[in-house]
Design a protein around this motif. Structure first.
Motif, PDB file in Angstrom:
ATOM      1  N   THR A  73      -1.134  16.467  -8.935  1.00  0.00           N
ATOM      2  CA  THR A  73      -1.186  17.680  -8.121  1.00  0.00           C
ATOM      3  C   THR A  73      -1.500  17.370  -6.659  1.00  0.00           C
ATOM      4  OG1 THR A  73      -1.895  19.004 -10.009  1.00  0.00           O
ATOM      5  CG2 THR A  73      -2.318  19.917  -7.825  1.00  0.00           C
ATOM      6  N   ILE A  74      -2.399  16.433  -6.430  1.00  0.00           N
ATOM      7  CA  ILE A  74      -2.812  16.156  -5.051  1.00  0.00           C
ATOM      8  C   ILE A  74      -1.923  15.127  -4.368  1.00  0.00           C
ATOM      9  CG2 ILE A  74      -5.218  16.775  -5.464  1.00  0.00           C
ATOM     10  CD1 ILE A  74      -5.880  13.841  -5.697  1.00  0.00           C
ATOM     11  N   GLY A  75      -0.907  14.626  -5.094  1.00  0.00           N
ATOM     12  CA  GLY A  75       0.049  13.774  -4.408  1.00  0.00           C
ATOM     13  C   GLY A  75       0.250  12.384  -4.954  1.00  0.00           C
ATOM     14  N   ALA A  76      -0.394  12.026  -6.074  1.00  0.00           N
ATOM     15  CA  ALA A  76      -0.155  10.712  -6.670  1.00  0.00           C
ATOM     16  C   ALA A  76       1.247  10.673  -7.278  1.00  0.00           C
ATOM     17  CB  ALA A  76      -1.205  10.414  -7.741  1.00  0.00           C
ATOM     18  N   ASP A  77       1.851   9.498  -7.289  1.00  0.00           N
ATOM     19  CA  ASP A  77       3.194   9.342  -7.832  1.00  0.00           C
ATOM     20  C   ASP A  77       3.190   8.761  -9.240  1.00  0.00           C
ATOM     21  OD1 ASP A  77       5.025   9.934  -5.396  1.00  0.00           O
ATOM     22  OD2 ASP A  77       3.505   8.584  -4.606  1.00  0.00           O
ATOM     23  N   ASP A  78       2.122   8.042  -9.588  1.00  0.00           N
ATOM     24  CA  ASP A  78       2.042   7.436 -10.909  1.00  0.00           C
ATOM     25  C   ASP A  78       0.577   7.277 -11.294  1.00  0.00           C
ATOM     26  OD1 ASP A  78       2.865   6.328 -13.278  1.00  0.00           O
ATOM     27  OD2 ASP A  78       4.018   4.691 -12.380  1.00  0.00           O
ATOM     28  N   TYR A  79       0.355   7.012 -12.572  1.00  0.00           N
ATOM     29  CA  TYR A  79      -0.993   7.018 -13.118  1.00  0.00           C
ATOM     30  C   TYR A  79      -1.081   5.945 -14.188  1.00  0.00           C
ATOM     31  CZ  TYR A  79      -5.294   9.767 -13.514  1.00  0.00           C
ATOM     32  OH  TYR A  79      -6.585  10.222 -13.440  1.00  0.00           O
ATOM     33  N   ILE A  80      -2.024   5.013 -14.071  1.00  0.00           N
ATOM     34  CA  ILE A  80      -2.178   3.922 -15.045  1.00  0.00           C
ATOM     35  C   ILE A  80      -3.605   3.913 -15.578  1.00  0.00           C
ATOM     36  CG2 ILE A  80      -2.079   1.430 -15.400  1.00  0.00           C
ATOM     37  CD1 ILE A  80       0.002   1.287 -13.180  1.00  0.00           C
ATOM     38  N   THR A  81      -3.734   3.847 -16.895  1.00  0.00           N
ATOM     39  CA  THR A  81      -5.042   3.867 -17.542  1.00  0.00           C
ATOM     40  C   THR A  81      -5.523   2.444 -17.830  1.00  0.00           C
ATOM     41  OG1 THR A  81      -4.496   5.968 -18.608  1.00  0.00           O
ATOM     42  CG2 THR A  81      -6.362   4.764 -19.499  1.00  0.00           C
ATOM     43  N   LYS A  82      -6.778   2.181 -17.521  1.00  0.00           N
ATOM     44  CA  LYS A  82      -7.389   0.881 -17.847  1.00  0.00           C
ATOM     45  C   LYS A  82      -7.794   0.871 -19.329  1.00  0.00           C
ATOM     46  CE  LYS A  82      -9.637   0.689 -13.312  1.00  0.00           C
ATOM     47  NZ  LYS A  82     -10.963   0.643 -12.636  1.00  0.00           N
ATOM     48  N   PRO A  83      -7.775  -0.307 -19.979  1.00  0.00           N
ATOM     49  CA  PRO A  83      -7.286  -1.598 -19.477  1.00  0.00           C
ATOM     50  C   PRO A  83      -5.764  -1.603 -19.438  1.00  0.00           C
ATOM     51  CG  PRO A  83      -7.920  -1.797 -21.775  1.00  0.00           C
ATOM     52  CD  PRO A  83      -8.288  -0.401 -21.363  1.00  0.00           C
ATOM     53  N   PHE A  84      -5.202  -2.347 -18.522  1.00  0.00           N
ATOM     54  CA  PHE A  84      -3.749  -2.352 -18.372  1.00  0.00           C
ATOM     55  C   PHE A  84      -3.226  -3.789 -18.351  1.00  0.00           C
ATOM     56  CE2 PHE A  84      -5.743  -1.941 -14.151  1.00  0.00           C
ATOM     57  CZ  PHE A  84      -5.367  -3.148 -13.600  1.00  0.00           C
ATOM     58  N   ASN A  85      -1.937  -3.900 -18.584  1.00  0.00           N
ATOM     59  CA  ASN A  85      -1.256  -5.180 -18.471  1.00  0.00           C
ATOM     60  C   ASN A  85      -0.806  -5.333 -17.019  1.00  0.00           C
ATOM     61  OD1 ASN A  85       0.666  -7.259 -18.420  1.00  0.00           O
ATOM     62  ND2 ASN A  85       1.335  -6.837 -20.512  1.00  0.00           N
ATOM     63  N   PRO A  86      -1.239  -6.380 -16.314  1.00  0.00           N
ATOM     64  CA  PRO A  86      -0.839  -6.552 -14.908  1.00  0.00           C
ATOM     65  C   PRO A  86       0.672  -6.524 -14.695  1.00  0.00           C
ATOM     66  CG  PRO A  86      -2.523  -8.154 -15.515  1.00  0.00           C
ATOM     67  CD  PRO A  86      -2.108  -7.471 -16.783  1.00  0.00           C
ATOM     68  N   LEU A  87       1.420  -7.006 -15.696  1.00  0.00           N
ATOM     69  CA  LEU A  87       2.877  -7.003 -15.574  1.00  0.00           C
ATOM     70  C   LEU A  87       3.419  -5.572 -15.556  1.00  0.00           C
ATOM     71  CD1 LEU A  87       3.829  -9.974 -17.927  1.00  0.00           C
ATOM     72  CD2 LEU A  87       3.718  -9.962 -15.423  1.00  0.00           C
ATOM     73  N   GLU A  88       2.753  -4.674 -16.298  1.00  0.00           N
ATOM     74  CA  GLU A  88       3.164  -3.263 -16.271  1.00  0.00           C
ATOM     75  C   GLU A  88       2.904  -2.671 -14.889  1.00  0.00           C
ATOM     76  OE1 GLU A  88       2.126   1.120 -18.163  1.00  0.00           O
ATOM     77  OE2 GLU A  88       1.031  -0.639 -18.855  1.00  0.00           O
ATOM     78  N   VAL A  89       1.749  -3.003 -14.311  1.00  0.00           N
ATOM     79  CA  VAL A  89       1.437  -2.510 -12.967  1.00  0.00           C
ATOM     80  C   VAL A  89       2.488  -2.998 -11.971  1.00  0.00           C
ATOM     81  CG1 VAL A  89      -0.248  -2.500 -11.093  1.00  0.00           C
ATOM     82  CG2 VAL A  89      -1.035  -2.445 -13.457  1.00  0.00           C
ATOM     83  N   MET A  90       2.869  -4.271 -12.090  1.00  0.00           N
ATOM     84  CA  MET A  90       3.878  -4.810 -11.181  1.00  0.00           C
ATOM     85  C   MET A  90       5.207  -4.081 -11.338  1.00  0.00           C
ATOM     86  SD  MET A  90       2.369  -6.953  -9.354  1.00  0.00           S
ATOM     87  CE  MET A  90       3.879  -7.393  -8.509  1.00  0.00           C
ATOM     88  N   ALA A  91       5.566  -3.764 -12.586  1.00  0.00           N
ATOM     89  CA  ALA A  91       6.816  -3.027 -12.826  1.00  0.00           C
ATOM     90  C   ALA A  91       6.753  -1.651 -12.190  1.00  0.00           C
ATOM     91  CB  ALA A  91       7.069  -2.915 -14.324  1.00  0.00           C
ATOM     92  N   ARG A  92       5.611  -0.990 -12.310  1.00  0.00           N
ATOM     93  CA  ARG A  92       5.445   0.344 -11.713  1.00  0.00           C
ATOM     94  C   ARG A  92       5.503   0.257 -10.187  1.00  0.00           C
ATOM     95  NH1 ARG A  92       2.451   4.060 -15.012  1.00  0.00           N
ATOM     96  NH2 ARG A  92       2.752   3.500 -17.200  1.00  0.00           N
ATOM     97  N   VAL A  93       4.877  -0.773  -9.628  1.00  0.00           N
ATOM     98  CA  VAL A  93       4.888  -0.967  -8.176  1.00  0.00           C
ATOM     99  C   VAL A  93       6.317  -1.116  -7.678  1.00  0.00           C
ATOM    100  CG1 VAL A  93       4.352  -2.631  -6.332  1.00  0.00           C
ATOM    101  CG2 VAL A  93       2.565  -1.919  -7.931  1.00  0.00           C
ATOM    102  N   LYS A  94       7.091  -1.959  -8.351  1.00  0.00           N
ATOM    103  CA  LYS A  94       8.476  -2.202  -7.930  1.00  0.00           C
ATOM    104  C   LYS A  94       9.318  -0.932  -8.042  1.00  0.00           C
ATOM    105  CE  LYS A  94       8.327  -7.106  -9.044  1.00  0.00           C
ATOM    106  NZ  LYS A  94       8.761  -8.175  -9.983  1.00  0.00           N
ATOM    107  N   THR A  95       9.094  -0.163  -9.113  1.00  0.00           N
ATOM    108  CA  THR A  95       9.831   1.085  -9.297  1.00  0.00           C
ATOM    109  C   THR A  95       9.544   2.067  -8.168  1.00  0.00           C
ATOM    110  OG1 THR A  95       9.894   0.886 -11.698  1.00  0.00           O
ATOM    111  CG2 THR A  95      10.133   3.099 -10.798  1.00  0.00           C
ATOM    112  N   GLN A  96       8.267   2.220  -7.830  1.00  0.00           N
ATOM    113  CA  GLN A  96       7.885   3.156  -6.776  1.00  0.00           C
ATOM    114  C   GLN A  96       8.409   2.703  -5.418  1.00  0.00           C
ATOM    115  OE1 GLN A  96       6.595   6.099  -7.024  1.00  0.00           O
ATOM    116  NE2 GLN A  96       6.322   5.981  -9.235  1.00  0.00           N
ATOM    117  N   LEU A  97       8.385   1.420  -5.156  1.00  0.00           N
ATOM    118  CA  LEU A  97       8.889   0.912  -3.870  1.00  0.00           C
ATOM    119  C   LEU A  97      10.399   1.100  -3.768  1.00  0.00           C
ATOM    120  CD1 LEU A  97       6.779  -2.345  -3.445  1.00  0.00           C
ATOM    121  CD2 LEU A  97       6.635  -0.282  -2.045  1.00  0.00           C
ATOM    122  N   ARG A  98      11.124   0.899  -4.888  1.00  0.00           N
ATOM    123  CA  ARG A  98      12.572   1.131  -4.886  1.00  0.00           C
ATOM    124  C   ARG A  98      12.885   2.583  -4.578  1.00  0.00           C
ATOM    125  NH1 ARG A  98      12.811  -2.048  -9.578  1.00  0.00           N
ATOM    126  NH2 ARG A  98      12.956  -0.159 -10.849  1.00  0.00           N
TER     127      ARG A  98
END
Length: 232
Positions: free
Chosen positions: A93-118
């Motif tokens: 609602t306040i403007g975030a584009d994605d949401y990741i819950t801990k604990p997380f797989n760093p590779l998943e975070v990297m995939a999300r980062v690349k998707t958002q940057l694209r």
């Protein structure tokens, strides 16, 4: 060209882990352990993406996200140890584009980062592609302008997240035609759509709230059951 990424995470091990993975992919990382420190840097420079922890020792991630959205439209990914839907809804609602819950797989975070940057890069390229492209739609009092990135309803400005703005603009581009959830997701998010993906539905619901749409008979965004959405 350098891609600058902001990390705001008070757990040092997590912040260091994210930094290692991001730097290994060639990103320039600015890492902070408190919201106050990060806020100073945010006011000094524009980033390409931000990763914000919700629970910080001073300014929480939600407030930091809101502060960023006052000036900037780059993607924001929220990190949280909580799993409540209310937190996720608050973030979106306040403007975030994605949401990741801990604990997380760093590779998943990297995939999300690349998707958002694209997505962000593609949006900016489209915005600057041609002056001949239509810059504004005015639909019965709903005015959305791509050049100024503003949206007003009967003269009152609406605060839309970048995702919400992109969805609304896309629907306006196809005014009178039905746009499927699959098309919206793959166009806006740049990923393959899965049948159980409710992301588009959640963002449409938030858009309707901001447009003050009547539940039974929405004036702007219509649902065509089993097909998708359209603006008439």
């Amino acid at each position: 060209m350098d891609v600058n990424i902001l990390i705001v995470e008070d757990e040092k091990d997590i912040a260091d882990l994210l930094e290692v993975y991001l730097k290994n992919d060639g990103y320039v990382v600015y890492k902070f352990h408190s919201g106050t420190e990060a806020l100073k840097k945010i006011e000094q420079m524009e980033f390409d993406l931000a990763i914000l922890d919700v629970m910080l020792p001073d300014i929480d991630g939600f407030k930091l996200c809101s502060k960023i959205r006052e000036q900037f439209f780059y993607p924001i990914i929220m990190l949280t140890a909580k799993v409540e839907d209310t937190d996720k809804i608050t973030g979106l609602t306040i403007g975030a584009d994605d949401y990741i819950t801990k604990p997380f797989n760093p590779l998943e975070v990297m995939a999300r980062v690349k998707t958002q940057l694209r997505r962000y890069k593609r949006y900016n390229e489209k915005s600057q592609a041609s002056v001949k492209e239509r810059a504004e739609y005015d639909i019965r009092g709903l005015v959305i302008n791509k050049e100024t990135h503003t949206c007003t309803l009967y003269g009152e400005e609406l605060t839309l997240t970048p995702m919400e703005f992109s969805i609304l603009w896309h629907l306006c581009e196809y005014q009178g035609k039905v746009v499927s959830s699959e098309q919206l997701f793959e166009e806006i998010w740049g990923e393959k759509f899965l049948d159980n993906n409710n992301t588009v539905m959640a963002h449409i619901a938030r858009l309707r709230e901001k447009l003050k749409e009547p539940v039974r008979k929405p004036r702007f965004i219509k649902t065509v059951w089993g097909v998708g959405y359209k603006i008439e």
